[in-house]
Design an enzyme around this catalytic site. Structure first.
Site, PDB file in Angstrom:
ATOM      1  CG  ASP A 207      34.152  45.705  29.535  1.00  0.00           C
ATOM      2  OD1 ASP A 207      33.344  46.629  29.321  1.00  0.00           O
ATOM      3  OD2 ASP A 207      33.913  44.506  29.284  1.00  0.00           O
ATOM      4  CG  ASP A 208      38.595  44.745  32.389  1.00  0.00           C
ATOM      5  OD1 ASP A 208      37.455  44.313  32.655  1.00  0.00           O
ATOM      6  OD2 ASP A 208      39.407  44.155  31.659  1.00  0.00           O
TER       7      ASP A 208
ATOM      8  CG  HIS B 234      33.383  44.064  33.945  1.00  0.00           C
ATOM      9  ND1 HIS B 234      32.778  43.078  33.180  1.00  0.00           N
ATOM     10  CD2 HIS B 234      34.715  44.020  33.610  1.00  0.00           C
ATOM     11  CE1 HIS B 234      33.705  42.470  32.436  1.00  0.00           C
ATOM     12  NE2 HIS B 234      34.885  43.013  32.687  1.00  0.00           N
TER      13      HIS B 234
ATOM     14  CG  HIS C 281      37.860  40.665  35.355  1.00  0.00           C
ATOM     15  ND1 HIS C 281      38.177  39.635  34.492  1.00  0.00           N
ATOM     16  CD2 HIS C 281      37.354  41.651  34.572  1.00  0.00           C
ATOM     17  CE1 HIS C 281      37.895  40.009  33.245  1.00  0.00           C
ATOM     18  NE2 HIS C 281      37.391  41.230  33.276  1.00  0.00           N
TER      19      HIS C 281
ATOM     20  CG  HIS D 288      39.224  45.968  27.763  1.00  0.00           C
ATOM     21  ND1 HIS D 288      39.061  45.453  26.494  1.00  0.00           N
ATOM     22  CD2 HIS D 288      38.674  45.072  28.622  1.00  0.00           C
ATOM     23  CE1 HIS D 288      38.430  44.284  26.586  1.00  0.00           C
ATOM     24  NE2 HIS D 288      38.186  44.028  27.870  1.00  0.00           N
TER      25      HIS D 288
HETATM   26 ZN    ZN Z   1      36.692  42.506  31.844  1.00  0.00          ZN
END
Ligand code: ZN
Length: 411
Positions: free
Chosen positions: A228-229, A278, A282, A366
């Site tokens: 993620d991210d 995603h 955020h 991540h």
């Molecule tokens: Zn995230």
């Protein structure tokens, strides 16, 4: 003086006219011979051939003047001698000398395989194998073969191609002896045609039906690693390890990161991994427009429309789930959390993954949003450990039984 010159000139003119007449007679003679050649060209059993790309496949269509018995074709023939009966597509990579011949027919499993031979220009077979294909007889005079060009060892690029057919009735000696050329016909008859085999790109996926999942089916030993991210400066190293280990993962990307690192996003996809949404930046419980903004950014940069969404912090409510469904995606959380964002160190990440996974697990990690050295360092051992325990690594869409949609790239 002027008169004699005139006579000389006129004699010269007579000679020129004679030469011209002789030339015309020669042309006329050729014209009489050519129709007999044209007649034999009209008997070419290969009436037409066509190549097209669809999805990941290359499709060959062949029309013939009479029905060709597929069972009697040799899918792994000799090309230099012998009375082999064959019908092949020959692909000659531009600038290369090897010819790849993809041949139809054979006695067993005829309609599901093709023979592939790599030959020298003289026809000597250097290697040959059988690949999976779909071969259809549309009618008595039309055959269509569909296969993945990667299986045939045909990377994207420019090719000179021809359909070649050998009738197999070409005795070399005895009263019936014929030259090889009489039994061999081509389409196109004279020179090879050119085809631009385009690279194939993922453009979307199936399964964006608004469901909410945290894992896949528990019946098979498959695991999906997710990051993620990102993308971020850590992404290339993660991709390098995945490639080295021949593993695939799913990257839940932030729209703003995709805008900052467009080439990394494209590389994630090009290496066969999956891109998912995603949110754009955020936000906790992002709005519908925030979610769509991320999808638009991913699509603009990579050409791929994601089918999976992961909410920031894993937080969901009914209105978020509705927005995700309306944007043709599934909401995907996880059942194994590595807590890698707390920087526990590579050994701890590896141990968490190995001991907590079960068949169908989705593992959260991540590749952006902070220092990710530990996540990077853990990856190779993680993959090794999972495989040692019999797990196969797949993308989330694959885990959930959905398909990726491919299309030949435009040039
Ligand atoms: Zn995230």
């Amino acid at each position: 003086m002027a008169g004699s010159t005139g006579t000389f000139r006129s004699r010269n003119r007579v000679r020129q006219q004679f030469a011209l007449l002789a030339f015309f007679l020669l042309i006329a003679g050729l014209a009489i011979i050519i129709p007999s050649n044209a007649t034999s060209a009209a008997q070419n059993p290969i009436q037409s051939g066509k190549l097209t790309q669809k999805g990941r496949s290359l499709i060959v269509q062949v029309s013939t003047s009479h029905e060709i018995n597929m069972n009697r074709l040799d899918r792994r023939p000799e090309f230099t001698g012998g009375n082999h009966r064959y019908l092949c597509l020959q692909m000659n990579p531009r600038g290369g000398t090897t010819i790849i011949r993809i041949c139809l027919g054979g006695r067993t499993r005829t309609y599901r395989v093709l023979g592939v031979s790599r030959t020298s220009e003289s026809g000597t077979v250097r290697s040959s194998k059988v690949i999976r294909a779909e071969v259809k007889k549309v009618n008595d005079l039309k055959l269509v073969a569909t296969f993945d060009p990667r299986d045939a060892g045909l990377p994207p690029g420019r090719y000179a191609w021809r359909i070649s057919h050998h009738s197999g009735q070409c005795p070399k000696s005895g009263p019936m002896a014929k030259p090889l050329a009489d039994c061999l016909s081509y389409f196109p008859a004279k020179r090879r045609a050119l085809y631009d085999l385009r690279p194939v790109i993922a453009v979307g996926c199936t399964g964006g039906n608004g469901q909410f999942v945290t894992h896949g089916p528990r019946g098979r030993k498959r695991v999906a690693l997710t990051f993620d991210d990102g993308p971020s400066s850590y992404t290339p190293e993660i991709l390098r390890i995945l490639r080295w280990k021949k593993a695939k993962a799913t990257f839940f990307m932030l729209g703003q990161q995709v805008a900052s690192y467009p080439s990394y996003a494209r590389r994630v996809l090009a290496l066969g991994n999956e891109i998912a949404n995603h949110s754009y930046d955020h936000d906790l419980l992002p709005s519908s427009s925030n979610i769509r903004h991320a999808t638009r950014t991913i699509r603009r940069v990579t050409g791929f429309k994601p089918c999976l969404f992961r909410p920031p912090y894993g937080a969901v409510n009914s209105s978020l789930l509705r927005s995700v469904g309306e944007a043709d995606m599934k909401t995907v959380n996880w059942d194994v959390d590595t807590n890698d964002w707390k920087l526990p160190g590579a050994a701890s990440i590896v141990s968490t993954v190995i001991h907590r996974v079960s068949p169908g697990s989705i593992v959260l990690m991540h590749d952006g949003g902070g220092p990710r050295g530990g996540t990077v360092d853990a990856l190779a051992s993680e993959i090794r450990g999972l495989r040692r325990r019999g797990y196969k690594l797949v993308t989330v869409s694959e885990l959930l039984g959905n398909r990726v949609i491919y299309r030949p790239a435009l040039r």
